[in-house]
Structures are given as C-alpha cells and as structure tokens.
Design an enzyme around this catalytic site. Sequence first.
Site, short mmCIF file in Angstrom:
data_model
loop_
_atom_site.label_atom_id
_atom_site.label_comp_id
_atom_site.label_asym_id
_atom_site.label_seq_id
_atom_site.Cartn_x
_atom_site.Cartn_y
_atom_site.Cartn_z
N MET A 14 0.85 -1.20 0.00
CA MET A 14 0.00 0.00 0.00
C MET A 14 0.89 1.25 0.00
O MET A 14 0.45 2.35 0.36
CB MET A 14 -0.94 0.00 1.21
CG MET A 14 -1.94 -1.16 1.15
SD MET A 14 -3.49 -0.83 1.97
CE MET A 14 -2.92 -0.52 3.63
N GLY A 15 2.15 1.09 -0.39
CA GLY A 15 3.03 2.23 -0.54
C GLY A 15 3.61 2.73 0.77
O GLY A 15 3.55 2.06 1.79
N HIS A 46 9.08 1.00 3.26
CA HIS A 46 10.16 1.02 4.24
C HIS A 46 11.02 -0.24 4.05
O HIS A 46 10.78 -1.02 3.11
CB HIS A 46 9.58 1.11 5.67
CG HIS A 46 8.51 0.10 5.95
ND1 HIS A 46 8.76 -1.25 6.01
CD2 HIS A 46 7.17 0.24 6.14
CE1 HIS A 46 7.63 -1.89 6.26
NE2 HIS A 46 6.65 -1.01 6.33
N GLY A 95 11.06 -3.02 5.42
CA GLY A 95 10.30 -4.27 5.38
C GLY A 95 9.89 -4.58 3.94
O GLY A 95 10.10 -5.70 3.44
N HIS A 96 9.33 -3.56 3.25
CA HIS A 96 8.97 -3.75 1.84
C HIS A 96 10.22 -4.02 1.00
O HIS A 96 10.20 -4.84 0.08
CB HIS A 96 8.28 -2.50 1.30
CG HIS A 96 7.00 -2.15 1.97
ND1 HIS A 96 6.85 -1.04 2.77
CD2 HIS A 96 5.79 -2.77 1.98
CE1 HIS A 96 5.62 -0.97 3.23
NE2 HIS A 96 4.95 -2.02 2.78
N GLN A 154 -10.29 -2.38 2.05
CA GLN A 154 -9.87 -3.10 3.26
C GLN A 154 -9.87 -2.22 4.51
O GLN A 154 -9.44 -2.65 5.57
CB GLN A 154 -8.51 -3.77 3.06
CG GLN A 154 -7.34 -2.83 2.92
CD GLN A 154 -6.07 -3.57 2.49
OE1 GLN A 154 -5.97 -4.01 1.34
NE2 GLN A 154 -5.12 -3.72 3.38
N LYS A 202 4.87 -9.99 9.20
CA LYS A 202 4.27 -9.13 10.23
C LYS A 202 2.75 -9.22 10.18
O LYS A 202 2.09 -9.20 11.19
CB LYS A 202 4.71 -7.67 10.07
CG LYS A 202 4.16 -6.80 11.20
CD LYS A 202 4.86 -5.48 11.30
CE LYS A 202 4.34 -4.49 10.31
NZ LYS A 202 2.95 -4.05 10.58
O1 PAF Z 1 -0.20 -5.81 3.38
C1 PAF Z 1 -0.62 -4.84 2.70
O2 PAF Z 1 0.04 -3.82 2.54
C2 PAF Z 1 -2.00 -4.94 2.05
O3 PAF Z 1 -2.91 -5.58 2.88
C3 PAF Z 1 -1.96 -5.58 0.66
C4 PAF Z 1 -1.53 -7.03 0.72
C5 PAF Z 1 -1.01 -4.81 -0.25
C6 PAF Z 1 -3.35 -5.54 0.02
O4 PAF Z 1 -3.81 -4.24 -0.12
#
Ligand code: PAF
Length: 282
Positions: A30-31, A34, A36-37, A61, A149
């Site tokens: 979701m942008g 950091h 972790g990504h 969500q 996480k």
């Molecule tokens: O973990 C997230 O950032 C979100 O739940 C995901 C998997 C990108 C879905 O919007």
Amino acid sequence: MRVVKTIDEVRKQVKEWRAQGLTVGLVPTMGYLHEGHASLIDASHRDNDRTVVSDFVNPMQFGPTEDLESYPRDIERDAALVEAHGGDIIFNPEPSEMYHEGFSSFVDMNVLTQELCGLSRPVHFRGVCTVVSKLFNIVQPDRAYFGKKDAQQLAVIKHMVDDLNMDIQIIGCPIVREKDGLAKSSRNTYLSPDERKAALVLSQAIFMGMDMVRKGETNVSAITDAMKQHISAEPLAKIDYVKIVDLATMQQITDIDRPALCAIAVYIGKTRLIDNFFTEDV
Ligand code: PAF
C-alpha cells in the site's frame, strides 16, 4: 523502473516479459515503503527475472472509522526505493482504475478470518482477498511476496490461492525491525516522539513471549498474561488483543502443543500497531 497507472500497461509489459520467457514476481504493497517492503522486493529480485511492485492504498480493506484518508502516500519516494532494490515496475493505479463504477464482485473467506485482526476489523480480509485476487489476475506472477508481520494475512492469502487454484507461489518474508525492536510499519509515521517510545512495549512483549516459549512454557494464559501486564504498564498503550492461536486454523488454543502464532494488536494513542512471533521460529 517505470511507474505505471493503468491495468492495460501492466498487462502489456508482463506479456512482453512472458514472450521472452522471463519469470515475474509481485510485491503487493500500500506504498509508503520502508525496509520491510525493501526486503520483499530484494527477495523477488533474487528469485525472479522481473519484479512488479503494486502501490495502492486499497479503500476496500479499511473500515469506516479507519485511517484510509490519512494513510501516508509518497509515490516519488516509493519509486526511488523500488528502483534501488531492483524492481522493474510500480503499479500505482487510482481507485477508479481498480474499482470501476458498478464494481460488485468480491473474494471472501469464512475460515481463518474470524479471530485476531478479522475480529477487530470485520471488512478487512474481504478487501484484502478481493484486491490481491485482482492484482494476481492483472499481473499473473509466478511468485508473490508478503511480510510475516501480517501473519494472518499471509495465512489467508495462502488459503485463498489454494482454494481458488491460483498457480502462484506465496512467499512469506521475516519481520524487519528498527534497531530498538519496533517492527517496521508505514503506520509508525503517525507516532509522536512520546508515542514512538511507548510503541516499544509491543516488541518488548513479543520478545518476552518468545523467551518464555524458548524456556519451555506452553501454557498460553501464562504467556499472554505476562505480555498483557507488560503492555498495560505503558499509559499510552491500549490492548486490542494479545492471543496465541493454532497456526493452521487461527483459532485460540490453551496450550502450545502444535505450531502456533502469538499475535498482538495494540493502540498507541490513536495508532493501531501489530506484531507477532511464530512459536516454531523461537
Ligand atoms: O499488506 C498490505 O500492505 C496490504 O494488505 C496488501 C496485501 C497490499 C493488500 O492491499
């Protein structure tokens, strides 16, 4: 590295890669990326010829009182990080590109979602499953990468892929922490300096629980009570849940006699943070 806004452009690019016999990894995010990504992008870059990072704050969500509007966004910063870690495309659609007018098909699950975050955030996993299914259909990756996480999310996605016969390998990557222990999260940016200090109770409680399991404690109440006591001593912290569940079903257990997940969600001020450990990893 390109930032792509439309589904057609992503499909066109992935088709070209496929025609060249290249493999494709997807990192859904979701942008406000950091480290972790970054670790997910690194893993995808290592395993696949090309990596697509989706960068989409998915309205579906978020519950009505949650932080959809204030969720941090910075596509230029994200683009720099993706480029530095070897990503090839950021897919950054507008909500209208993902959910056209009249959108009315959903992916939902009635197992694994009744406990933990599913209990506190009733619409959350329907939104996650729907958007992740759409991303899988758009990109058709060989592999997709998710952080541990969000352990319940990882379990839900694996189950969905199995139920719906999606030919995609789901890879869970370890939690990345700040030096002082706080799990990396885009939501950490909401914390004031005092809240940032207070937020350490989450990782401290997690390390305490891990230590108890390592020393042979199997009684769930003994572990969760000690963790709750530690968190409750911090005035800025309010517990949403501290639970130990069966890893396979996400149902609560009383004794750790099978692979289990210890998961916590705690409000620090208005910010809801999560952390966890898998008993098998201690
Ligand atoms: O973990 C997230 O950032 C979100 O739940 C995901 C998997 C990108 C879905 O919007």
